[in-house]
Design a protein around this motif. Structure first.
Motif, PDB file in Angstrom:
ATOM      1  N   ALA A  74     -52.933  48.295 106.338  1.00  0.00           N
ATOM      2  CA  ALA A  74     -52.143  48.485 107.592  1.00  0.00           C
ATOM      3  C   ALA A  74     -51.787  46.872 107.729  1.00  0.00           C
ATOM      4  O   ALA A  74     -50.584  46.736 108.260  1.00  0.00           O
ATOM      5  CB  ALA A  74     -53.452  48.336 108.868  1.00  0.00           C
ATOM      6  N   ARG A  75     -52.149  45.867 107.186  1.00  0.00           N
ATOM      7  CA  ARG A  75     -51.897  44.455 107.374  1.00  0.00           C
ATOM      8  C   ARG A  75     -50.683  44.285 106.089  1.00  0.00           C
ATOM      9  O   ARG A  75     -50.266  43.035 105.983  1.00  0.00           O
ATOM     10  CB  ARG A  75     -52.664  43.537 107.170  1.00  0.00           C
ATOM     11  CG  ARG A  75     -53.737  43.459 108.417  1.00  0.00           C
ATOM     12  CD  ARG A  75     -54.842  42.486 108.643  1.00  0.00           C
ATOM     13  NE  ARG A  75     -55.867  42.682 107.333  1.00  0.00           N
ATOM     14  CZ  ARG A  75     -56.034  42.040 106.369  1.00  0.00           C
ATOM     15  NH1 ARG A  75     -55.455  40.669 106.309  1.00  0.00           N
ATOM     16  NH2 ARG A  75     -57.124  42.270 105.725  1.00  0.00           N
ATOM     17  N   LYS A  76     -50.466  45.241 105.454  1.00  0.00           N
ATOM     18  CA  LYS A  76     -49.477  45.146 104.286  1.00  0.00           C
ATOM     19  C   LYS A  76     -49.920  43.973 103.305  1.00  0.00           C
ATOM     20  O   LYS A  76     -48.872  43.349 102.860  1.00  0.00           O
ATOM     21  CB  LYS A  76     -48.151  44.973 104.991  1.00  0.00           C
ATOM     22  CG  LYS A  76     -47.447  46.340 105.640  1.00  0.00           C
ATOM     23  CD  LYS A  76     -46.053  45.860 106.257  1.00  0.00           C
ATOM     24  CE  LYS A  76     -45.755  47.233 106.748  1.00  0.00           C
ATOM     25  NZ  LYS A  76     -46.285  47.621 107.985  1.00  0.00           N
ATOM     26  N   ILE A  77     -51.124  43.958 103.018  1.00  0.00           N
ATOM     27  CA  ILE A  77     -51.741  42.902 101.822  1.00  0.00           C
ATOM     28  C   ILE A  77     -51.137  43.287 100.661  1.00  0.00           C
ATOM     29  O   ILE A  77     -51.457  44.721 100.205  1.00  0.00           O
ATOM     30  CB  ILE A  77     -53.022  42.741 102.092  1.00  0.00           C
ATOM     31  CG1 ILE A  77     -53.635  42.215 103.574  1.00  0.00           C
ATOM     32  CG2 ILE A  77     -53.485  41.579 100.860  1.00  0.00           C
ATOM     33  CD1 ILE A  77     -52.742  41.022 103.956  1.00  0.00           C
ATOM     34  N   PRO A  78     -50.360  42.511  99.936  1.00  0.00           N
ATOM     35  CA  PRO A  78     -49.971  43.087  98.609  1.00  0.00           C
ATOM     36  C   PRO A  78     -51.159  43.358  97.569  1.00  0.00           C
ATOM     37  O   PRO A  78     -52.038  42.634  97.480  1.00  0.00           O
ATOM     38  CB  PRO A  78     -49.217  42.039  97.952  1.00  0.00           C
ATOM     39  CG  PRO A  78     -48.604  41.073  99.210  1.00  0.00           C
ATOM     40  CD  PRO A  78     -49.888  41.016 100.261  1.00  0.00           C
TER      41      PRO A  78
ATOM     42  N   VAL B 183     -54.363  42.420  93.537  1.00  0.00           N
ATOM     43  CA  VAL B 183     -55.279  43.331  94.249  1.00  0.00           C
ATOM     44  C   VAL B 183     -55.328  42.838  95.933  1.00  0.00           C
ATOM     45  O   VAL B 183     -55.481  41.632  95.849  1.00  0.00           O
ATOM     46  CB  VAL B 183     -56.725  42.924  93.557  1.00  0.00           C
ATOM     47  CG1 VAL B 183     -57.899  43.773  94.439  1.00  0.00           C
ATOM     48  CG2 VAL B 183     -56.824  43.384  92.124  1.00  0.00           C
ATOM     49  N   SER B 184     -55.727  43.889  96.573  1.00  0.00           N
ATOM     50  CA  SER B 184     -55.717  43.799  97.930  1.00  0.00           C
ATOM     51  C   SER B 184     -57.130  43.925  98.493  1.00  0.00           C
ATOM     52  O   SER B 184     -57.517  43.457  99.510  1.00  0.00           O
ATOM     53  CB  SER B 184     -54.699  44.723  98.743  1.00  0.00           C
ATOM     54  OG  SER B 184     -55.180  46.202  98.390  1.00  0.00           O
ATOM     55  N   PHE B 185     -57.627  44.764  97.701  1.00  0.00           N
ATOM     56  CA  PHE B 185     -59.127  45.192  98.083  1.00  0.00           C
ATOM     57  C   PHE B 185     -60.116  45.311  96.843  1.00  0.00           C
ATOM     58  O   PHE B 185     -59.579  46.074  95.586  1.00  0.00           O
ATOM     59  CB  PHE B 185     -59.304  46.309  99.046  1.00  0.00           C
ATOM     60  CG  PHE B 185     -60.541  46.937  99.203  1.00  0.00           C
ATOM     61  CD1 PHE B 185     -61.623  46.005  99.847  1.00  0.00           C
ATOM     62  CD2 PHE B 185     -61.087  48.199  98.862  1.00  0.00           C
ATOM     63  CE1 PHE B 185     -62.969  46.397  99.942  1.00  0.00           C
ATOM     64  CE2 PHE B 185     -62.393  48.666  99.142  1.00  0.00           C
ATOM     65  CZ  PHE B 185     -63.203  47.723  99.496  1.00  0.00           C
TER      66      PHE B 185
END
Length: 246
Positions: A85-89, A176-178
């Protein structure tokens, strides 16, 4: 709204459950959670109101133990949803996927096949006495193929068999985002951090499944100084998980 499970560990089970029931009988009847070594009263238990999450959880958490870790599963889903949702790459990574249940809940909840992200899942899927991690009931020669089959409808999920961290040198995303870490042993988890932490984007999330559990205190003992050297401190959650934002 309540969630009641009898899955507790390290207790005299019959006496402990009787004591929990007695406590519930003397508490406000709403907002009660029991299971996974948690007992709360008077909580909102917001995940019970999330229809998409509850539907995904019911579809994939089939055993009593899998159902009991619903709060942990929701934290993982929240983290994955948050970075998207926060558009973290970056892509999603789970080191230590076991049967793939928690990742399947995430994929179902987020309709993951429709995203532009990739999900990388890693595990040994087997156990023998030479391995530092402990055996789990479904470890065996067929588990890898079973987990691959579980994600056959998701072309953007890659299930990889191998030792973490070594396998990360062969198959891993550049960004990596998560990052979800659930390897049940300290050297492998530090190795995963060595390989992947610098790839986690600013604003990305790292979630440790075992950080707050006394039985896995060696992992906390290794991770705290590793992260402190980089100016990070893990937030221990009541679920037993540990959380940091990059």
């Amino acid at each position: 709204m309540n969630f009641l499970s009898t899955a507790f560990y390290g207790v005299n089970h019959a006496e402990f459950i009787a004591a929990i029931q007695s406590a519930i009988n003397n508490a406000h009847p709403d907002g009660v959670f029991t299971g996974d070594n948690l007992f709360t009263i008077g909580r909102n238990l917001s995940f019970l109101d999330d229809a998409d999450f509850m539907a995904a959880h019911r579809r994939h958490a089939l055993t009593g133990q899998e159902q009991s870790i619903i709060w942990r599963n929701y934290v993982q889903c929240w983290a994955a949803k948050s970075v998207i949702a926060r558009k973290i790459p970056g892509d999603l990574v789970e080191c230590g996927c076991y049967k793939g249940v928690s990742a399947a809940i995430v994929c179902d909840y987020l309709n993951f096949r429709e995203t532009q992200r990739h999900y990388y899942l890693y595990d040994l899927f087997e156990h023998d006495q030479s391995m530092i991690h402990h055996a789990l009931p479904e470890h065996g020669a067929t588990l890898f193929d079973e987990v691959k089959a579980r994600f056959s409808a998701y072309p953007n999920v890659t299930v990889t068999k191998g030792f973490v961290p070594d396998i990360l040198d062969e198959v891993a995303p550049a960004v990596v985002s998560f990052l979800h870490v659930d390897l049940n042993n300290a050297p492998a988890e530090i190795g995963a951090l060595d390989r992947l932490f610098d790839r986690v984007s600013s604003g990305g999330i790292v979630l440790f499944d075992d950080y707050g559990w006394r039985a896995y205190r060696a992992q906390k003992g290794a991770e705290d100084p590793w992260l402190a050297a980089r100016s990070y401190q893990v937030l221990e959650l009541p679920t037993g998980q540990g959380l940091i934002f990059k």
